[in-house]
Enzyme design. Structure first.
Site, PDB file in Angstrom:
ATOM      1  N   LYS B  31      -4.598 -16.451  -0.911  1.00  0.00           N
ATOM      2  CA  LYS B  31      -5.240 -15.248  -1.432  1.00  0.00           C
ATOM      3  C   LYS B  31      -6.731 -15.569  -1.514  1.00  0.00           C
ATOM      4  CE  LYS B  31      -5.244 -14.372  -5.891  1.00  0.00           C
ATOM      5  NZ  LYS B  31      -6.453 -13.827  -6.514  1.00  0.00           N
ATOM      6  N   ASP B  60      -8.167 -10.445  -1.807  1.00  0.00           N
ATOM      7  CA  ASP B  60      -8.050 -10.019  -3.208  1.00  0.00           C
ATOM      8  C   ASP B  60      -9.408  -9.615  -3.755  1.00  0.00           C
ATOM      9  OD1 ASP B  60      -7.345  -9.474  -5.732  1.00  0.00           O
ATOM     10  OD2 ASP B  60      -7.105 -11.556  -6.359  1.00  0.00           O
ATOM     11  N   LYS B  62      -9.582  -6.756  -5.503  1.00  0.00           N
ATOM     12  CA  LYS B  62      -9.246  -5.821  -6.586  1.00  0.00           C
ATOM     13  C   LYS B  62     -10.029  -4.516  -6.431  1.00  0.00           C
ATOM     14  CE  LYS B  62      -6.876  -8.850  -9.480  1.00  0.00           C
ATOM     15  NZ  LYS B  62      -7.286 -10.081  -8.829  1.00  0.00           N
ATOM     16  N   TYR B  68     -13.707   6.267   0.338  1.00  0.00           N
ATOM     17  CA  TYR B  68     -14.817   5.985   1.258  1.00  0.00           C
ATOM     18  C   TYR B  68     -15.324   4.554   1.084  1.00  0.00           C
ATOM     19  CZ  TYR B  68     -19.723   6.286   2.895  1.00  0.00           C
ATOM     20  OH  TYR B  68     -20.933   6.067   3.500  1.00  0.00           O
ATOM     21  N   SER B 117      -2.907 -10.426 -15.824  1.00  0.00           N
ATOM     22  CA  SER B 117      -2.449 -11.606 -16.558  1.00  0.00           C
ATOM     23  C   SER B 117      -3.180 -11.868 -17.864  1.00  0.00           C
ATOM     24  CB  SER B 117      -2.583 -12.840 -15.655  1.00  0.00           C
ATOM     25  OG  SER B 117      -3.911 -12.958 -15.189  1.00  0.00           O
ATOM     26  N   PRO B 170       0.147 -13.636 -10.370  1.00  0.00           N
ATOM     27  CA  PRO B 170      -0.874 -14.618 -10.730  1.00  0.00           C
ATOM     28  C   PRO B 170      -0.689 -15.061 -12.180  1.00  0.00           C
ATOM     29  CG  PRO B 170      -1.767 -12.424 -10.977  1.00  0.00           C
ATOM     30  CD  PRO B 170      -0.323 -12.251 -10.554  1.00  0.00           C
ATOM     31  N   GLN B 175      -3.899 -20.226 -16.376  1.00  0.00           N
ATOM     32  CA  GLN B 175      -3.758 -19.122 -17.319  1.00  0.00           C
ATOM     33  C   GLN B 175      -2.500 -19.216 -18.177  1.00  0.00           C
ATOM     34  OE1 GLN B 175      -4.967 -15.078 -15.879  1.00  0.00           O
ATOM     35  NE2 GLN B 175      -5.225 -16.175 -13.964  1.00  0.00           N
TER      36      GLN B 175
END
Lengths: 223, 223
Positions: B31, B60, B62, B68, B117, B170, B175
């Site tokens: 990723k 990734d 996000k 557009y 997460s 993730p 984390q």
């Protein structure tokens, strides 16, 4: 009365430089988008800004990630801009709080998206609009983004956030809102992209937007 | 059982190349995050992928903008990746529908974030979790992102979306989630970043994650 020009498309740097040079002074600043910065590298922001240092420069990456990642992304341009746009919807803890700390340390401002200009913004974001406004308040964001295409959202943001928070409104021109619509609803800046940057004469187009903004305000914002 | 490695930090390309070369075959794919691509340019994705062409490569960024702009951003890397991650939050009309059309034309896959997460994901996103799942269904997204740190969200996504939609999780390692937590809840891929890329011996770290995933599954996912 404010006007920001959105630089989103990855045009050649020479062309963008000419545009910034021409528009500097005629507009209040520039919003630099992710497509441009990805294609040309973060250095393009430094280069463009040097052509119009006193304008308001905003990095519009619509950040929407965990704090760790948003800080890494923001750090690539933070030295060259006055403010950074992120999405309120990712929440404070572990996300926006960390970005805000970094921007505070750098003397930069946080702007949060609370509503968007496209129809899909009604599908989910509208349902949590009050939560998004409340996140902007909690974080003491310098400004929020709310759409010129839906002045009711601008009006509600102004009501909820009070007079000191800046409201930036995209959607003027190509997306359908008229110059002045958002200002009349309480926005501080209208953001215009293609209607200025894609015009044969961008300076004339910017001046025409200004004229229309002034006219709307002078007429007391009647429709 | 899947393992993707997150390449987010803007490390030198030579270092990342060594990492991809070493991990290719030991993991299912990579990723690629926005901080890396902003700092090194979209070409870095092409270069890294050429070292491990058969892996699953996911951009990734996000994405969370109007259609557009998301199309402009995705176009910078779409030729080098199998899938692109966007936020379900921005809605379909004028946003994700346009991105999906572009990805379909290019034979690429759409992955939508439905939950995150970090703790802040509870503040707003959790309230509209069912709407986000429903957007993933409506758009026939190839996959969704749901956090390993909160297996109940993974479980609910699996229940709502059925067996064919891929779930990427993730949050494993730095984390706080343990390898196997998300797989046990129904995820297809766990995404590990710093716990592998920051290890003294990344290959050994990846193999250890694999071993722990297998052990959890073999033990029937008891806690």
């Amino acid at each position: 009365m404010g006007l920001l020009v959105a630089l989103d498309r990855p045009e050649p740097v020479s062309q963008l430089s000419g545009l910034v040079d021409e528009l500097c002074g005629a507009v209040d600043g520039f919003k630099v988008g992710l497509p441009l910065v990805l294609a040309r590298g973060p250095g393009v922001v430094h280069r463009l800004r040097s052509l119009c240092p006193r304008g308001l420069w905003v990095a519009d990456f619509k950040l929407a990630d965990i704090g760790y990642t948003m800080r890494l992304v923001a750090s690539t341009v933070v030295d060259y801009v006055d403010a950074v746009i992120a999405h309120a919807f990712v929440g404070v803890e572990g996300a926006l709080a960390e970005l805000k700390d970094m921007l505070d340390e750098k003397g930069r401002r946080l702007i949060l998206v609370v509503s968007m200009s496209h129809p899909g913004s009604r599908e989910v974001m509208d349902k949590v609009f009050e939560d998004l406004l409340s996140i902007a308040s909690r974080l003491r964001a310098w400004g929020v983004v709310a759409p010129a295409t839906r002045p009711a959202m601008v009006r509600r943001a102004r009501e909820a956030l009070g007079p000191s928070v800046k409201i930036l409104s995209p959607g003027v021109g190509a997306q359908g809102a008229r110059p002045g619509d958002a200002l009349c609803a309480g926005a501080d800046y209208e953001i215009v992209g293609r209607a200025i940057t894609g015009a044969d004469d961008p300076l004339a187009a910017a001046e025409e937007v200004r004229r229309m903004q002034e006219e709307r305000l002078r007429e007391g914002c009647g429709s």
